[in-house]
Motif scaffolding. Structure first.
Motif, PDB file in Angstrom:
ATOM      1  N   SER A  17       0.877  -1.239  -0.077  1.00 20.61           N
ATOM      2  CA  SER A  17      -0.026  -0.131  -0.054  1.00 20.61           C
ATOM      3  C   SER A  17       1.066   1.425   0.018  1.00 20.61           C
ATOM      4  O   SER A  17       1.660   1.436   0.571  1.00 20.61           O
ATOM      5  CB  SER A  17      -0.856  -0.026   1.389  1.00 20.61           C
ATOM      6  N   ALA A  18       0.570   2.081  -0.880  1.00 25.47           N
ATOM      7  CA  ALA A  18       1.150   3.406  -0.996  1.00 25.47           C
ATOM      8  C   ALA A  18       1.190   4.161   0.326  1.00 25.47           C
ATOM      9  O   ALA A  18       2.102   4.703   0.954  1.00 25.47           O
ATOM     10  CB  ALA A  18       0.888   4.216  -2.246  1.00 25.47           C
ATOM     11  N   ARG A  19      -0.082   4.105   0.812  1.00 23.81           N
ATOM     12  CA  ARG A  19      -0.329   4.910   2.116  1.00 23.81           C
ATOM     13  C   ARG A  19       0.356   4.289   3.145  1.00 23.81           C
ATOM     14  O   ARG A  19       1.113   4.946   4.265  1.00 23.81           O
ATOM     15  CB  ARG A  19      -1.808   4.993   2.566  1.00 23.81           C
ATOM     16  N   GLU A  20       0.510   3.159   3.316  1.00 26.92           N
ATOM     17  CA  GLU A  20       1.218   2.385   4.408  1.00 26.92           C
ATOM     18  C   GLU A  20       2.573   2.322   4.284  1.00 26.92           C
ATOM     19  O   GLU A  20       3.461   2.794   5.309  1.00 26.92           O
ATOM     20  CB  GLU A  20       1.043   0.943   4.253  1.00 26.92           C
ATOM     21  N   LEU A  21       3.386   2.739   2.903  1.00 26.61           N
ATOM     22  CA  LEU A  21       4.533   2.887   2.739  1.00 26.61           C
ATOM     23  C   LEU A  21       4.808   4.366   3.255  1.00 26.61           C
ATOM     24  O   LEU A  21       6.030   4.763   3.719  1.00 26.61           O
ATOM     25  CB  LEU A  21       4.932   2.692   1.469  1.00 26.61           C
ATOM     26  N   HIS A  22       4.028   5.292   2.796  1.00 21.83           N
ATOM     27  CA  HIS A  22       4.077   6.848   3.132  1.00 21.83           C
ATOM     28  C   HIS A  22       4.199   6.946   4.631  1.00 21.83           C
ATOM     29  O   HIS A  22       4.932   7.723   5.231  1.00 21.83           O
ATOM     30  CB  HIS A  22       2.969   7.478   2.466  1.00 21.83           C
ATOM     31  N   LYS A  23       3.264   6.221   5.492  1.00 23.04           N
ATOM     32  CA  LYS A  23       3.251   6.208   6.832  1.00 23.04           C
ATOM     33  C   LYS A  23       4.477   5.718   7.423  1.00 23.04           C
ATOM     34  O   LYS A  23       5.173   6.170   8.492  1.00 23.04           O
ATOM     35  CB  LYS A  23       2.181   5.596   7.327  1.00 23.04           C
ATOM     36  N   GLY A  24       4.818   4.567   7.004  1.00 19.85           N
ATOM     37  CA  GLY A  24       6.155   3.776   7.363  1.00 19.85           C
ATOM     38  C   GLY A  24       7.600   4.916   7.156  1.00 19.85           C
ATOM     39  O   GLY A  24       8.338   4.488   8.144  1.00 19.85           O
ATOM     40  N   LEU A  25       7.632   5.338   6.187  1.00 18.93           N
ATOM     41  CA  LEU A  25       8.791   6.187   5.852  1.00 18.93           C
ATOM     42  C   LEU A  25       8.830   7.596   6.900  1.00 18.93           C
ATOM     43  O   LEU A  25       9.794   8.165   6.848  1.00 18.93           O
ATOM     44  CB  LEU A  25       8.788   6.566   4.501  1.00 18.93           C
ATOM     45  N   GLN A  26       7.625   7.511   7.469  1.00 19.46           N
ATOM     46  CA  GLN A  26       7.391   9.003   8.594  1.00 19.46           C
ATOM     47  C   GLN A  26       7.584  10.238   7.688  1.00 19.46           C
ATOM     48  O   GLN A  26       8.235  11.052   8.249  1.00 19.46           O
ATOM     49  CB  GLN A  26       8.308   8.769   9.584  1.00 19.46           C
ATOM     50  N   LEU A  27       6.968  10.365   6.380  1.00 21.54           N
ATOM     51  CA  LEU A  27       7.168  11.456   5.802  1.00 21.54           C
ATOM     52  C   LEU A  27       6.242  12.484   6.044  1.00 21.54           C
ATOM     53  O   LEU A  27       5.019  12.388   6.538  1.00 21.54           O
ATOM     54  CB  LEU A  27       6.893  11.195   4.225  1.00 21.54           C
TER      55      LEU A  27
END
Length: 241
Positions: A17-27
């Motif tokens: 998930s793009a949203r999960e990756l965005h959250k995981g990277l703490q952007l």
């Protein structure tokens, strides 16, 4: 290896998930802005696809649908690197390891075998007296229609992204922009047929691009060329086990 992000397998591809990756990277960049800034170099329908996901809206249990994107591991790996953060390096190494395990020959055979079982094909194979090569080539010759790269890739236990890369490494095709084209010596041989493909981009606008499908002659060509390099369809690998 601890799981950093949820991995979903669909059409023989690992997706995140793009949203999960965005959250995981703490952007800190807003998700929609991040998509706008980073997705332009990728191709919808190949590197990612538009999906919706449900999130909790408030403390009373309300939910709402929000825009999300299913990313291939290749795209997720590049996005992680593009973040230029320590977390990005961690995620990139994680995705590299996932790809390594996914492409391990034993895992490829295992997935192919499970696929055959799920389709109830294994029973037909056990009862058949035909040789594996005849089974696969007869299947090709019995279908005079066009076939997508993704479907052929599935016969080899690979994702369309990995299979396209394999064909490039074999000197069969090259990428021009967002389209895979045959090298000159294989053009005008009737191996592929180009058709227009409609899709909706990240801005919700309808777009059209050309996509190539393999003819019966082209599928037989791929089989023979890959076989000479020791690369066989899953059905033949299963027979050899």
């Amino acid at each position: 290896m601890n799981q950093l992000i949820t991995i979903k397998v669909q059409d023989n591809q690992q997706l995140v998930s793009a949203r999960e990756l965005h959250k995981g990277l703490q952007l800190t960049t807003r998700f929609s802005k991040w998509v706008e800034q980073n997705f332009s170099d990728f191709e919808e329908g190949i590197d990612f696809s538009s999906v919706t996901t449900v999130t909790h809206q408030n403390q009373y249990g309300g939910t709402k649908e929000v825009q999300d994107y299913a990313l291939t591991l290749g795209m997720a790996k590049e996005l992680s690197m593009m973040s230029h953060t320590e977390l990005g390096k961690i995620y990139r190494k994680y995705f590299i390891e996932l790809e390594r395990k996914w492409n391990d020959p034993k895992e490829v055979v295992k997935r192919g075998y499970e696929y055959l079982q799920s389709e109830n094909v294994q029973l037909k194979l056990e009862n058949s007296q035909l040789k594996p090569k005849a089974e696969y080539t007869d299947k090709i010759l019995a279908n005079p229609g066009l076939e997508t790269t993704s479907m052929i890739a599935k016969n080899y236990g690979m994702s369309s992204v990995a299979f396209n890369k394999l064909l490039h490494e074999q000197g069969i095709q090259y990428r021009q922009g967002k389209t895979w084209l045959l090298y000159a010596k294989y053009q005008n041989k009737g191996y592929t047929h180009v058709e227009p493909f409609e899709y909706v981009d990240s801005n919700g606008l309808k777009q059209v691009r050309n996509t190539s499908k393999w003819t019966q002659k082209g599928q037989k060509f791929l089989y023979d060329k890959l076989k000479r390099s020791g690369i066989k369809p899953v059905v033949e690998l299963v027979k050899e086990e």
